[in-house]
Design an enzyme around this catalytic site. Structure first.
Site, PDB file in Angstrom:
ATOM      1  CB  ALA A 202      27.951   6.779  15.918  1.00 33.02           C
ATOM      2  CG  HIS A 203      31.780  10.958  18.279  1.00 29.94           C
ATOM      3  ND1 HIS A 203      32.614  11.532  19.184  1.00 29.94           N
ATOM      4  CD2 HIS A 203      30.707  11.779  18.194  1.00 29.94           C
ATOM      5  CE1 HIS A 203      32.083  12.669  19.625  1.00 29.94           C
ATOM      6  NE2 HIS A 203      30.918  12.824  19.043  1.00 29.94           N
ATOM      7  CB  THR A 239      22.515  12.058  -0.127  1.00 30.59           C
ATOM      8  OG1 THR A 239      22.015  12.737  -1.283  1.00 30.59           O
ATOM      9  CG2 THR A 239      22.981  10.664  -0.509  1.00 30.59           C
ATOM     10  CB  CYS A 326      32.678  21.893  23.563  1.00 34.05           C
ATOM     11  SG  CYS A 326      32.091  20.214  23.543  1.00 34.05           S
TER      12      CYS A 326
HETATM   13  N1  7TS Z   1      25.749  15.609  24.848  1.00 38.67           N
HETATM   14  C1  7TS Z   1      26.630  15.118  25.746  1.00 38.67           C
HETATM   15  C2  7TS Z   1      26.149  14.616  27.064  1.00 38.67           C
HETATM   16  C3  7TS Z   1      27.987  15.065  25.410  1.00 38.67           C
HETATM   17  O1  7TS Z   1      28.850  14.555  26.295  1.00 38.67           O
HETATM   18  C4  7TS Z   1      28.426  15.555  24.166  1.00 38.67           C
HETATM   19  C5  7TS Z   1      29.880  15.600  23.819  1.00 38.67           C
HETATM   20  C6  7TS Z   1      27.460  16.027  23.255  1.00 38.67           C
HETATM   21  C7  7TS Z   1      26.139  16.058  23.650  1.00 38.67           C
HETATM   22  C8  7TS Z   1      27.819  16.475  21.877  1.00 38.67           C
HETATM   23  O2  7TS Z   1      28.093  15.394  21.077  1.00 38.67           O
HETATM   24  P1  7TS Z   1      28.446  15.558  19.511  1.00 38.67           P
HETATM   25  O3  7TS Z   1      28.128  14.252  18.898  1.00 38.67           O
HETATM   26  O4  7TS Z   1      27.611  16.656  18.989  1.00 38.67           O
HETATM   27  O5  7TS Z   1      29.891  15.875  19.459  1.00 38.67           O
HETATM   28  N2  7TS Z   1      30.715  15.764  24.947  1.00 38.67           N
HETATM   29  C9  7TS Z   1      32.012  16.060  24.986  1.00 38.67           C
HETATM   30  C10 7TS Z   1      32.800  16.018  26.144  1.00 38.67           C
HETATM   31  O6  7TS Z   1      32.394  15.689  27.268  1.00 38.67           O
HETATM   32  N3  7TS Z   1      34.053  16.366  25.829  1.00 38.67           N
HETATM   33  O7  7TS Z   1      34.091  16.608  24.524  1.00 38.67           O
HETATM   34  C11 7TS Z   1      32.850  16.435  23.974  1.00 38.67           C
END
Ligand code: 7TS
Length: 400
Positions: A202-203, A239, A326
């Site tokens: 969602a974010h 929950t 990350c």
């Molecule tokens: N998959 C993809 C393609 C993503 O870009 C990201 C987050 C995730 C999985 C993980 O998402 P989350 O909901 O578990 O946080 N990507 C990035 C990025 O490109 N820069 O910071 C986070």
């Protein structure tokens, strides 16, 4: 002026989404599984939230959408489920993932590999797009799963998931796609091609952090992840995150409504901004625009270490990225740039600008001015720029 251009990392919560979520913290806080009015007053909102999520990806009523805590969880879950259901039981012993998947797929694949499963890391071509032929060449009757992202978070490159889905179907192999960077960028319709599992979060589309989902096509197996009170059909007990579900539903609906705006207005703003950036000498972009999500630019400034550029940008009030947040604490080369075999002097120079529907022209004008100043300052003090070879640029195309 501050400018947020790191929307592939996370996005601002749409104020309307926040408003929709608010009542489910302090007013309607009942546990949906309890047997009283505090519980039942949450049910209509959960139902509406789930319906909006199903509608947003055009899922069938009989399919499952399990709510998770993030895309990382959804990605881990699919791969580990396949490991337990297919590899550990001896039915199959091979999976494939692209070499530029998000770490939540790559690290899980590596864990599965350490447990004795064969893993093929599919290469990408010099446009940053996964090589479909490699899927055909490596698929066997022992392949349990292919997992390829729909759009890459670094470059925005859109991968040919329809074609890969077809190959998987022909060979009776499960297909998963990480659609985290796809939702809100172009239409996502799980009925329009062969896909068994699909991840989103969602974010990344103006919803809250801490809520992800995993779509599972009807009849496809999934190992229960959390045993307990049997919520989420027994697949993921715990929950329910009521405000999260409400928020993701509202964000999904708004993202679908804004799709045209994203695909025309944002694309145009991105293209104009990119044109201006490419006017700066010795700048390079990997993936052609037509093959990218509308909001993303990954651009290299020869001779400038990505982290130095981020420093100057941050000083100018601009939030951008050198790659996945990350990974941004361990000064490594951008993973996509490495995967396409970019020359050493370019692999460390990539900056990602990712726009959103909240980005304004004024913000981009400000960013351009800051970038130009930063380039001039940093090239002045760069040792690698002075010695950079003219002409040949390994694996990169100039000025799309
Ligand atoms: N998959 C993809 C393609 C993503 O870009 C990201 C987050 C995730 C999985 C993980 O998402 P989350 O909901 O578990 O946080 N990507 C990035 C990025 O490109 N820069 O910071 C986070």
């Amino acid at each position: 002026m501050t400018v947020y251009l790191d929307n592939n990392a996370t996005t601002i919560v749409d104020p309307q989404v926040f408003t929709a979520m608010e009542p489910y913290f302090v007013q309607k806080y009942g546990n949906p599984n309890s047997l009283h009015a505090f519980a039942s007053e949450t049910h209509p909102a959960i139902k509406q939230g789930m319906e909006r999520i199903y509608a947003g990806i055009n899922a069938n009523r009989e399919d499952s959408v399990v709510i998770t805590s993030c895309a990382t969880e959804s990605n881990n879950w699919v791969l580990k489920s396949v490991y337990f259901e297919y590899v550990l039981t001896g039915k199959k012993n091979h999976i494939m993932v692209s070499e530029v998947e998000h770490p939540s797929v790559i690290a899980t694949a590596k864990w599965i590999e350490s447990m004795g499963c064969k893993v093929t890391y599919l290469p990408i071509n010099n446009e940053g797009i996964v090589d479909v032929q490699a899927v055909r060449d490596n698929i066997t009757d022992k392949t349990a799963l292919v997992s390829v992202m729909w759009a890459n978070n670094e470059t925005g490159a859109i991968f040919p998931v329809e074609e890969i889905g077809d190959i998987c179907e022909e060979h009776d192999v499960l297909f998963h796609t990480d659609a985290v960077q796809a939702i809100g960028k172009f239409p996502v319709d799980v009925q329009s091609f062969n896909v068994d599992y699909l991840t989103f979060s969602a974010h990344k589309f103006h919803g809250p952090k801490g809520v992800g989902a995993l779509y599972v096509k009807k009849g496809k197996e999934l190992m229960p992840l959390l045993h307990g009170g049997a919520q989420m059909g027994g697949y993921r007990s715990g929950t329910l995150n009521v405000p999260g579900i409400v928020g993701m539903g509202a964000a999904m609906e708004a993202a679908v409504e804004a799709l045209d705006f994203e695909m025309t207005n944002i694309r145009e703003m991105r293209d104009n901004f990119e044109d201006e950036l490419l006017k700066i000498d010795d700048t390079f972009v990997v993936t052609p625009r037509a093959k990218r999500t509308p909001n993303t630019i990954l651009i290299s400034f020869r001779g400038i270490e990505g982290e130095s550029m981020l420093w100057d940008l941050n000083h100018g009030g601009i939030g951008a990225s050198t790659g996945s947040a990350c990974a941004s604490e361990d000064l490594e080369a951008n993973s996509v740039m490495e995967a396409i075999g970019a020359a050493e002097d370019l692999a460390h120079t990539a900056i990602r600008f990712s726009l959103s529907r909240y980005t304004t022209q004024e913000e981009l004008d400000h960013t351009l001015a800051v970038v130009k100043k930063a380039v001039a300052r940093l090239r002045e003090i760069s040792s690698s720029f002075a010695y950079a070879p003219e002409g040949h640029v390994s694996g990169l195309t100039e000025g799309h």
